[in-house]
Design a protein around this motif. Sequence first.
Motif, short mmCIF file in Angstrom:
data_model
loop_
_atom_site.label_atom_id
_atom_site.label_comp_id
_atom_site.label_asym_id
_atom_site.label_seq_id
_atom_site.Cartn_x
_atom_site.Cartn_y
_atom_site.Cartn_z
N GLU A 52 -12.65 3.91 55.41
CA GLU A 52 -13.24 2.97 56.36
C GLU A 52 -14.71 2.75 56.01
N ASN A 99 -16.18 -10.76 54.87
CA ASN A 99 -16.93 -11.38 55.95
C ASN A 99 -18.27 -10.70 56.10
N LEU A 134 -21.11 -8.52 60.72
CA LEU A 134 -21.82 -8.71 61.99
C LEU A 134 -21.44 -7.62 62.97
N GLU A 135 -22.39 -7.27 63.80
CA GLU A 135 -22.10 -6.29 64.84
C GLU A 135 -22.41 -6.91 66.19
N GLU A 136 -22.70 -6.07 67.19
CA GLU A 136 -23.00 -6.60 68.51
C GLU A 136 -24.25 -7.47 68.47
N ALA A 137 -24.37 -8.31 69.50
CA ALA A 137 -25.61 -9.06 69.66
C ALA A 137 -26.73 -8.04 69.84
N ALA A 138 -27.86 -8.30 69.19
CA ALA A 138 -28.95 -7.33 69.25
C ALA A 138 -29.38 -7.10 70.69
N ASN A 139 -29.61 -5.85 71.00
CA ASN A 139 -29.96 -5.50 72.37
C ASN A 139 -31.08 -4.46 72.34
N PRO A 140 -32.24 -4.82 72.89
CA PRO A 140 -33.37 -3.89 72.77
C PRO A 140 -33.15 -2.58 73.53
N LEU A 156 -30.23 -1.08 73.62
CA LEU A 156 -29.04 -0.40 73.09
C LEU A 156 -29.02 -0.61 71.59
N ASN A 198 -29.82 -10.74 75.49
CA ASN A 198 -30.32 -9.39 75.73
C ASN A 198 -31.84 -9.34 75.73
N TRP A 199 -32.47 -10.40 75.26
CA TRP A 199 -33.92 -10.44 75.18
C TRP A 199 -34.50 -11.28 76.31
N HIS A 208 -17.08 -4.66 68.38
CA HIS A 208 -18.45 -5.11 68.57
C HIS A 208 -18.60 -6.12 69.71
#
Lengths: 297, 970
Positions: free
Chosen positions: A9, A84, A87-93, A95, B229-230, B377
């Motif tokens: 993985e 591909n 991409l991961e989660e939307a950036a979150n300050p 988290l 989130n911002w 995700h």
Amino acid sequence: MERLSNFLEIVTQPDNIPIVLLLVLTIFYAILAWKKARRNDAAGSPAEAAQSDRVQVWPYLVRVEFIAALIVMVILTVWSFSLNGPLEEAANPTLTPNPSKAPWYFLGLQEMLVYFDPWIAGVVLPTLIIVGLIAIPYIDINPKGNGYYTFKERKFAILTYGFGFLVLWVLLIQIGTFLRGPGWNFFMPGEYWDPHKVVPLTNRDLSELFGIPTKLVDLSINPVATIFGAVVCLAYLSIPVIYWRMKRGTPILQQLGFYRYFTTAYLFVLMTALPIKMILRWTLNVKYILVTPFFNI
Amino acid sequence: MLGWLKKRNETPVEERSYSGVYAFWSGVLFLTTIWAVWNEVETRRPWMVYLEEFLEMKSDLLHKQIADARQSIDNDAVNALAKQLSEVRAKLASADAQKMRAQIDALKRKVVDYTQQRGFEKSKVDAENYTYESSAREKDSKDATEARKERTDLEKKMDEYQAKADAVEAQIDSITAIMAPWSAEAKSLQAQIDSIRAPVLALEGKLDFTKNAPVEIKQVILEGYDRSNWGMTKSRIDRCQTCHMGWSDSTFSGTDFETMLLREYSAAGKYVERTYGAKIAEPVLEVLASAEFGEQRDYTGDLENALGDKKGDAGMLLAKLTTDREKVMGMKKVFGVHPDLPLLKQHNPEKFGCTSCHAGQGMALSSVEQAHGFEEHWDSPLLTSHYVEGSCTVCHGQRMDFAPYAKYASMGRKLYIDFGCWGCHDNINIPDFKVMKQGPSLRSVTAKLTPQWMYTWIKFPKAVSHTTRMPMFYLSDDEVDAVVTYLAQAADSSTYKPLAATVPAGDPVKGKYNVEHLGCLGCHATKEYPATSRLKEGNSFGPYLSNLNTKLSKPWLFDWLRNPKHYNPKTRMPNLRLTDAEAADIAAFILQDHGEGVPAQDHQFKDLHSKEIADQGFKIISTYGCYGCHEIKGFENASKASVQHTDFGKKLVQQLFWGTVPEDTLTKIRRYFADSVGLPLGKAVNAHHDEDWFTWTILKLKSPRIYQTDAIVQRMPSFMMSDTEAYALSVYLRSMRKDYIAPRWSEPVTAVQNDLDSGRFFVHWNNCIGCHKVENTGGWVQDRIKAVEGVADAQYLSPPIITHEGRKVQEPWLYSFLRAPSPIRPWLKIRMPTFGFTDSMYTVAQNYFLAMSGVTYETRSYADFQPDPENLAGGNILFTKFQCIKCHQMGKVTDPASLAPDLRLAAGRLKPEFIPEWLRDPNALAPGTRMPSFFPEGQSPAPDILGGDAARQMRALRDVVWTLGKRKPA
């Protein structure tokens, strides 16, 4: 089976592909160079000397380059649509991702952060790397080994560069990529990257191993420990001086001369300081060698 | 290969040929390019498969519908009309007509010609006019005069051409007039045919539209809906309808669609289609479709009928049907109509998208998993089943309920209130636990209970009372000992003492009668009338009455029954204004041995007076938060014992602690809830460990200490929840989210909504709905009255429906009535108790009533209302004619079965405008009332009185009733 799937993985992550390629290619070319060098060294004269002559750039070189361009284009095209973007989660300050990793080519530097404070691992050591690379043409006075493979004639240069690049750069990138998981904890290949893994934090300063506490009762720095650390560091840094005093009559050192010798020697000693600190950490859980109120090493 | 390479290496570079290598790699690059294009337009657009499938299904269904429609229209009429039409068309196509058309064409050409020439003249006129005007300005009078003359000549020419054109137009009109009737007839015939064929044409239009449907992504943009989130405003993009195209398309519902699903996607359907002829296949498929999508019953008989002589196949077909069930159901979900279209009328997906309720990754199109957000995700996976109800609050705010929608979420919320979850967990919109407590006060508990009984109770409440909501805390013997010691010492300072020194003996038989008739059963269950729910409403509101003989002492119970507020000023138990004798009788009945009382354990307390043990008890009470539900001395200023729930619904898997629950156990539990209980859960977000929010929550509720480890101590007690309760609560917990939704997308909080909400909480909290029906819920005491009295319809023996109280009664009357109820319906045995509401509680009730009726509060004097004297004469005639007095008996009570309230009370109680409204349609305001409707559909039954004006007659009756009230009641 589960270990294998855990391992795969991580290895098959789209953003880890270049690192796998890096590993395979460096090993392949290192072995290739080694083999050719051995062959030349055994034969006494380089095989490359027998190969002669020059050809016209046009068309003989350009046509080969053109075909190479075709092949690279095929590879890049397939690569671009078959993997591909990771991409991961939307950036979150609030988290941030765990592990937070630098771009792969900086993972060696990030690995150094485990052993040194940021100002060393992030500023001093990278600067020394660049300065050292710039200095190579000026301190390398060995004229041999141009245009052919050899080991015998350039032992010091090849060993030093092999250690500095293959071990301290490539290997650290591999470790940072494949063996460092959440919390920058060390995970064996195939081990599940559990974000909740807890490892004991039992590092101590070198002085404490000798019974000198680093901190006084009021939590200020113990000057005795600072002096102890300074002595250890100075002792280490005086090795090139002692070596100079012992061997300055030898032809090599004579040829190098005072300035070239000390530039080379200190670059070498500082490079070797990294693996020494790493080994001290792994074996004796040494946190710092030198502790001062201003900086720690 | 290697040999070839070696040989090639030996050849000098100049002599090597690269054309083969070049051709090979060029070919590879070419193929790669094609592959890249294919990847882009096919591989990466799986949604196109759904679109194509959808359009194909739709045209098949439409073809079938068109065929059906063609069958059902009047084809003979169409044929007859078509015949006429062809005759007319023949006339229009005759040689004469053609000649005329040729003439018209020629003439039209002439008109064009003349018009053009006129145009030329006109432009010359304009030019001359310009010359004239500019010359005149420059005072060149000669040129001006000339130009003017020229212009006038040209204008004449222009008029000549106009006249010629008009003449030709007239010619054209005269020829057209000959043909006009024919064309008109053709047109009207065509219109007639079209009107008969309208259904077919509409379908054909749809089919055309379907065939030409564009292949495109259908997206809804919710501008400025979210925040990133911002903290930046962000639009949301929903592309769900790219695959889910049939959500509002009636073609994708009903039998045709269902049989098609079977035919396309199930083994059974394919088998039927392949094996039997069309004649058998159609009915068989229909039966199979109802077996798949219809109500759950045995369809074997129907299937055998449809199969005729092949009826031996029935079992095999039904077995085949089950194999592809998931796929068929899945396709129905993809293409079928949304199950609740009325709801979508208010929440149009074209405007609000789908993810605003259902969550999921709205903009993803690359795979089903990605689009539904079932991946590592994406933080908000598709909310399956009832979890979608957790989304209402996002735009509408936290509400008591969303009736008739969101049943599970509302139930969960009630459970949250009734189990007292808010006593330990902070949460918006749930009352402050420092003011209100779910459990009884323990301030004077030693006057009520013995320490031994308390010990037994706290140890395992359910063993003492099987219907209790008091949870079990898994305390050790010593811990319970310490808690009771603290409670006993804390209660020592209480000054409470039962008032009466001696209690009359009391007659249990009379007591039973009183319990059954005075209204106790509105809130309490007994052995004979067991509780119907676990919510704190109806007769499970108060404690179970048939096991109290081992718990309570008679002096305390007697005192409590006479005035509950004496023991506990904050109790919700109202005062039923019992006489001493009644209270003694009821106490005697309750303290009888009903065979269910559990005796207290004979626990030897270590030392009930020990300060040290009491201190331990204090610590345990602080740890476990007993004060969240009970008033306990010493905890007046304690804060809530556990974590906030305000944002619990947004917690991510990584933020939940899973303890030592092994992976395979989790897998089993997920499967259990997904399959056996029929409560589908979301897919695992962390696929590695089968961990998701839903499993965590429901498991925590069912087994509160499951995630406990040696290091992480957990304190939540066990409420012994059923699967459904835990599920409903988890749905409600999912709704706890502080999502930011832009104001224009969310519903503003109105005062009326707040009033309704507080009111709904009020009637639930005080169990008004145990006896009264409000907003189509409650009034459950009626069931007990039916059983006690042995009647089928008990509406007239039950407390009234109070949904319309706001428009019905005068505010001052309501206030005084709630403070000190006086009987309106003297035939009722059940009593309206005295609740002792504070003024602020009264205000909540009043505002609730007004909000339900859609009226606003007005400060007004009801006493000043004057009946219209001109109405009285007619009103009196109607009053006699309708025999009002027959039921509305004033003073003397005879037969309770035909009684109605005393009309003399009306003037002091009802709002003047209510009586006409009531008379117009009593059944609409109070379903099941015995009041007859005298004005069916607003029509007067007496046209000769007051001009037959129904509205005026109703007002007249009100005026008569009002004058009755002016007299003092006897």
